[in-house]
Design an enzyme around this catalytic site. Structure first.
Site, short mmCIF file in Angstrom:
data_model
loop_
_atom_site.label_atom_id
_atom_site.label_comp_id
_atom_site.label_asym_id
_atom_site.label_seq_id
_atom_site.Cartn_x
_atom_site.Cartn_y
_atom_site.Cartn_z
N HIS B 320 19.86 26.35 -145.07
CA HIS B 320 18.76 27.24 -144.70
C HIS B 320 18.58 28.37 -145.70
O HIS B 320 17.47 28.85 -145.90
CB HIS B 320 18.97 27.81 -143.30
CG HIS B 320 18.66 26.83 -142.21
ND1 HIS B 320 19.58 25.91 -141.78
CD2 HIS B 320 17.54 26.61 -141.50
CE1 HIS B 320 19.02 25.17 -140.83
NE2 HIS B 320 17.79 25.57 -140.65
N GLY B 321 19.65 28.84 -146.26
CA GLY B 321 19.50 29.95 -147.20
C GLY B 321 20.81 30.31 -147.85
O GLY B 321 21.89 30.06 -147.30
#
Lengths: 332, 464
Positions: B320-321
Site C-alpha cells: 500500500h505504501g
C-alpha cells in the site's frame, strides 16, 4: 405519449420530494427586498438554516430577526445591532443569539425595558452600516447603535463594488458609494424555492461567483490603520451613541497564538481608542473559553467545528460582553 | 481524470460512440487500448511509456516461459520476469523508503534522496503483470494471443488506476468476446456506475470533510471524537474504494466486459479471516495465490503457516505504501489472522455458536479493523500510536468534542449501499419501464446534483 408523461411525472415528483427535503436539510429563504432606506433586506417570513448549524428564524415586519414589536412603544430603551450574518445568527436559535442573551441579562438585572433589535442582514459590510445604517436608525429611533464587525468586513467587503454599499477611494479620500444595481424582478420569487436556493449555492461554490471581488484577488492590504480610523470617525459622526463589537476569526489549532491580535484587530482597537468609540474585541473571551473547555466558539457539528460562524458558546460570550459594555452606558 | 469528473463523462461518451460506429472488432480493441493510454496519460503522459514498456516486457517474458521446454529455463525466465517487475516497483515506490530506513539504521548517516515521481497505479500494474507470467509458468493460464491482449490486461482503463486487480485467466476470455454497446449493457453498467458514484460523492466525500479535518490535528480532539473519526474513516474508505470498483465494473459492463467484484459487504464480517474474504477481494486473492501459496501456505506445518500469514500481510501492508505504518497495519492484520486461526483450531471448536457470540465476534472484528485504520490513515507511526492511546483513554483524553451529525444521517445510506452493492447484480435493479424505477433514477440523479460537496476528495486508493 404515455411513456413521456410517465417520465415527466416521475421527474416532477422527484423534484417535489427534493424541494421538501432541502427545505429542512439545506435551508429555506424568505427572499429579499430592496428598500430605499434600508437597502437589500430579508423579506418578512421564515428562514431555515440547515447547512451550518440548524435553526429557524422569523423575520418580522420591521425586517429584523425576532418577535414583532411596537415601534411606537416609548417605554423601551432600544439598542439597534447592525451587522451581517454573524448578527443575524441564522445558525442558532432565537434564544441563543447574542442580542437575546444581552436583552435577557438586562431583564435579569431589572432592566426589562431594554430591547436589543437584531437588524443583522446577510452579506453586509462597513459601508452598509454607515449608509443604510442611518436609515435603520432614523426609522427605529434607538438610544444606542451597536455595529458588529468581523475580519471579512475589512479584508474583502470594504471596497467590494458588488455590495449594495461600498467604500470608494479617490486619492487619499475615502467615501461611501451606493450600488445602483436594481433588484431582479425574479429575485423575490426564486429564492423562496429551496431547490433553486441550493442550485444557486452550488453554482456559486463551483464558479466562485459568490465570493466578493476583492476576495478573489487575494491581495490583503498591508495595513488597515487608515480604513479602521476612517470607519470609527464615520460611525461616530453617523450615530450619536455607538459602540463596535468585533467577532474575530480564530485558529483553534494554534492554541498558543489564540490571544495574539492580528494587524486588523490592532488597528481597530487603536482607532476606537483614538476616536473614543466603545469597542470590544471578543478574542480574549473566546481564547479563554477554549483554554478552559476545549470547545471552540466557532463552527457547528454539521460543518467544521472551529471555523465558520459563531456557535451558541460564541453568542453567549458575545451577549455577556455586550451587556458589560452597554450596562454603564444605558440609563436604567 | 477521476470517474466522478465531467472529463470522464466526455471521455466515456466518446468511447461509446466510437464503439457503436466502428464495425471491426480488431479496430475496436485498438481504439480501446489507445483510449486507455489516453486515460492514463491524463495523470502523467510520461508514464504511458512505462505502461507500454511493462506490457512489451511481460509479453516477451510470457512468450519465453511458454516456449521454453526445459523446466529450469522456464524457472529462470519467470524469476527474471518477477525480479524485473519488482525492480520497477521497488525503484519508483520504495527506493527512498529503504534509503531512509538504512540511514536510520546507520545512526542517521546521510545517504541522499532521489526525487522520484511515483507513477499512478504502479502497484496494481505490477501485480497484474506478475500474475500474467506466473500463471503461464504454472500452466494455469495460456499466454496472450497477441501483444494487444497483455497491453489491455495492464491498461484497460476502468480498472487501471485502482483495480480490481485483473487475472489473465478471467480477463482474456472477456477480451475475446466482441465489444457490444447495447441498451441492456448500458442500463446494467450505468446502474453500477451510479451506485459507485453515490457511494463516492454522497457518502465518502461528505465524510472526508470531517475525517480530514480531525486527522489534520488528531490530538486536538477528544477521545470520543477520535472514535467517531475512526469509524467515519472506515466508512469513507469503504465507500470511496468500493465506489471506485463499482464505477469500474459499471464502465466495463457498458462495453459488454465483466470485471469481478472487489467487495462483498466487508463490514458484516464476524472475524478477520472473513473480513479479508470480503474486502479488496482481488488483492487478498492475489496475495493468497501468488505469495502465500508460493511460500508454502499451510503445507509445511502450523508454525510455518502462521509465519507465512504474517509475512503475506506485512508485504500486503507494504504494497500500500512505503512507510512503517503501512507495515504495522499489515502486521496487525497478519496477527489478527493468526490469532483467529489459533482460536478456530483450539477453543473456538468447543464453543457453541449463538447469536450473542456472533454479535460479540462482529463487534470485536469491527473495533479491530477500525483501530488498524488509524495506522493506515496516519503515515507517522508515533502519531498514530498517540491517537490509539488517546482513544483508549491513556493519558489526556480532553479535546474538541465534535459530534459530526452527517455521520449519523449517512449511516442508513451506508447500510443500504452495502446491501445494494451485493444484491444489485441479481435482484435489486431499477426498472426504468416503470414509474417507480424512473422516480428512483431521477431522485438519485438530483441527489448527486444537489448534495455533492463542492470540493470532491480524490480517491484514496489513487495513491497506491
Amino acid at each position: 405519449m404515455a411513456k413521456w408523461l410517465r417520465v415527466i411525472a416521475a421527474f416532477g415528483l422527484a423534484v417535489l420530494c427534493w424541494e421538501v427535503i432541502l427545505s429542512f436539510v439545506s435551508g429555506r429563504s424568505s427572499g429579499y427586498l430592496k428598500l430605499a432606506n434600508l437597502g437589500v433586506v430579508a423579506r418578512p417570513g421564515t428562514i431555515i438554516e440547515a447547512r451550518e448549524g440548524f435553526a429557524v428564524s422569523h423575520i418580522n415586519s420591521h425586517y429584523t430577526r425576532g418577535a414583532e414589536f411596537d415601534i411606537e412603544d416609548k417605554s423601551k430603551q432600544r439598542v439597534l445591532v447592525l451587522g451581517d450574518s454573524y448578527s443575524m445568527a441564522a445558525q442558532v436559535s432565537e434564544e441563543e443569539t447574542f442580542e437575546r442573551v444581552t436583552e435577557s441579562l438586562f431583564a435579569g438585572h431589572g432592566q426589562s425595558n431594554v430591547q436589543v433589535i437584531n437588524a443583522g442582514q446577510f452579506g453586509k459590510g462597513p459601508a452598509y452600516y454607515l449608509s443604510y445604517g442611518k436609515g435603520w436608525a432614523d426609522w427605529l429611533q434607538p438610544q444606542f447603535v451597536v455595529i458588529q464587525l468581523n475580519e471579512g468586513d475589512f479584508t474583502s467587503d470594504f471596497y467590494d463594488k458588488g455590495k449594495d454599499a461600498y467604500v470608494k477611494r479617490s486619492g487619499n479620500e475615502l467615501s461611501i458609494a451606493l450600488n445602483p444595481k436594481k433588484q431582479s424582478r425574479f429575485a423575490n420569487l426564486l429564492p423562496r424555492l429551496s431547490i433553486l436556493t441550493r442550485a444557486e449555492y452550488i453554482w456559486q461554490e463551483h464558479t466562485g461567483s459568490g465570493k466578493p471581488a476583492s476576495a478573489k484577488k487575494k491581495t490583503p492590504p498591508s495595513s488597515f490603520a487608515e480604513e479602521a480610523r476612517w470607519f470609527m470617525q464615520q460611525a461616530k459622526a453617523a450615530f450619536p451613541h455607538v459602540a463596535v463589537v468585533y467577532v474575530p476569526t480564530m485558529d483553534y489549532h494554534n492554541e498558543e497564538t489564540l490571544n495574539e491580535l492580528p494587524l486588523l484587530e490592532v488597528s481597530l482597537r487603536e482607532a476606537a481608542q483614538a476616536e473614543g468609540v466603545p469597542y470590544v474585541d471578543m478574542r480574549p473571551q473566546y481564547a479563554q473559553h477554549y483554554h478552559e473547555t476545549k470547545q471552540p466558539c466557532h463552527g457547528f457539528n454539521n460543518t467544521h467545528l472551529g471555523s465558520g460562524h459563531i456557535n451558541g458558546y460564541g453568542h453567549r460570550l458575545l451577549g455577556e460582553a455586550l451587556y458589560a459594555l452597554l450596562n454603564p452606558l444605558l440609563k436604567p | 481524470m477521476a470517474f466522478s469528473s465531467i472529463q470522464y463523462v466526455l471521455f466515456f461518451t466518446l468511447l461509446l460512440t466510437l464503439m457503436k460506429v466502428v464495425k471491426s472488432e480488431e479496430t475496436k480493441k485498438w481504439i480501446l487500448l489507445g483510449m486507455s493510454y489516453l486515460f492514463y496519460g491524463f495523470w502523467d503522459v510520461r508514464f504511458v511509456l512505462l505502461l507500454a514498456g511493462m506490457s512489451v516486457g511481460n509479453y516477451y517474458f510470457g512468450q519465453r516461459i511458454h516456449l521454453a521446454e526445459d523446466p529450469k529455463q522456464r524457472k529462470r525466465w519467470v524469476m527474471l520476469g518477477v525480479t524485473a517487475n519488482l525492480s520497477v516497483l521497488g525503484f519508483f515506490k520504495y527506493f527512498n523508503f529503504f534509503l531512509a530506513s538504512l540511514s536510520s539504521l546507520l545512526g542517521g548517516k546521510e545517504l541522499g534522496h532521489l526525487h522520484i515521481i511515483l507513477p499512478v497505479a504502479i502497484s496494481f500494474i505490477t501485480f497484474e503483470v506478475i500474475s500474467y507470467i506466473v500463471d503461464i509458468y504454472r500452466g494455469t493460464s495460456e499466454p496472450a494471443k497477441d501483444f494487444r491482449e497483455v497491453a489491455l490486461l495492464v491498461a484497460f482503463f476502468p480498472h487501471l488506476i485502482a483495480g480490481p486487480i485483473l487475472r489473465p485467466k478471467q480477463f482474456f476470455p472477456e477480451l475475446r468476446h466482441p465489444i457490444v454497446v447495447t441498451g441492456e449493457n448500458l442500463l446494467r453498467g450505468g446502474q453500477f456506475f451510479l451506485l459507485g458514484l453515490v457511494k463516492k460523492v454522497l457518502i465518502a466525500d461528505r465524510l472526508s470533510m470531517f475525517v480530514d479535518e480531525v486527522y489534520q490535528h488528531p490530538l486536538h480532539y477528544s477521545a470520543a471524537t477520535l472514535w467517531l473519526a475512526v469509524i467515519a474513516y472506515g466508512i469513507q474508505i469503504f465507500c470511496d474504494f468500493s465506489g471506485y470498483s463499482d464505477m469500474a465494473i459499471g464502465s466495463a459492463k457498458c462495453l459488454g466486459l465483466e470485471i469481478p467484484p472487489n467487495f462483498t459487504m466487508p463490514y458484516i464480517s464476524k472475524n478477520i479471516t472473513e473480513f479479508w474474504r470480503r474486502w479488496h477481494i482481488s488483492l487478498s486473492s492475489w496475495l493468497r495465490d501468488y505469495l502465500y501459496i508460493s511460500l508454502g501456505g499451510n503445507r509445511k506445518g502450523k508454525v510455518r503457516q502462521y509465519i507465512n500469514l504474517m509475512l503475506v500481510m506485512l508485504l500486503g501492508g507494504l504494497w500500500h505504501g512505503a512507510s512503517w505504518s503501512f507495515m504495522v497495519w499489515g502486521g496487525m492484520h497478519g496477527l489478527g489472522l493468526v490469532v483467529h486461526k489459533l482460536w478456530t483450531e483450539g477453543v473456538g471448536k468447543r464453543v457453541p455458536e449463538n447469536a450473542l457470540l456472533r454479535g460479540v465476534s462482529w463487534l470485536m472484528t469491527m473495533v479491530f479493523v477500525c483501530i488498524t485504520w488509524v495506522f493506515f490513515r496516519i503515515t507517522d507511526f508515533s502519531a498514530a500510536t498517540q491517537v490509539v492511546r488517546k482513544m483508549f483513554f491513556m493519558g489526556d483524553t480532553t479535546g474538541i468534542g465534535w459530534t459530526y451529525s452527517s455521520l449519523l444521517i449517512l449511516l442508513p445510506f451506508v447500510v443500504a449501499a452495502h446491501i445494494v452493492g451485493v444484491k444489485h447484480g441479481s435482484k435489486l435493479r431499477l426498472n426504468l419501464a416503470t414509474f417507480g424505477g424512473l422516480f428512483c433514477l431521477f431522485f438519485i440523479l438530483l441527489a448527486l446534483l444537489l448534495w455533492s460537496p463542492s470540493q470532491p476528495a480524490p480517491f484514496i486508493y489513487f495513491q497506491f
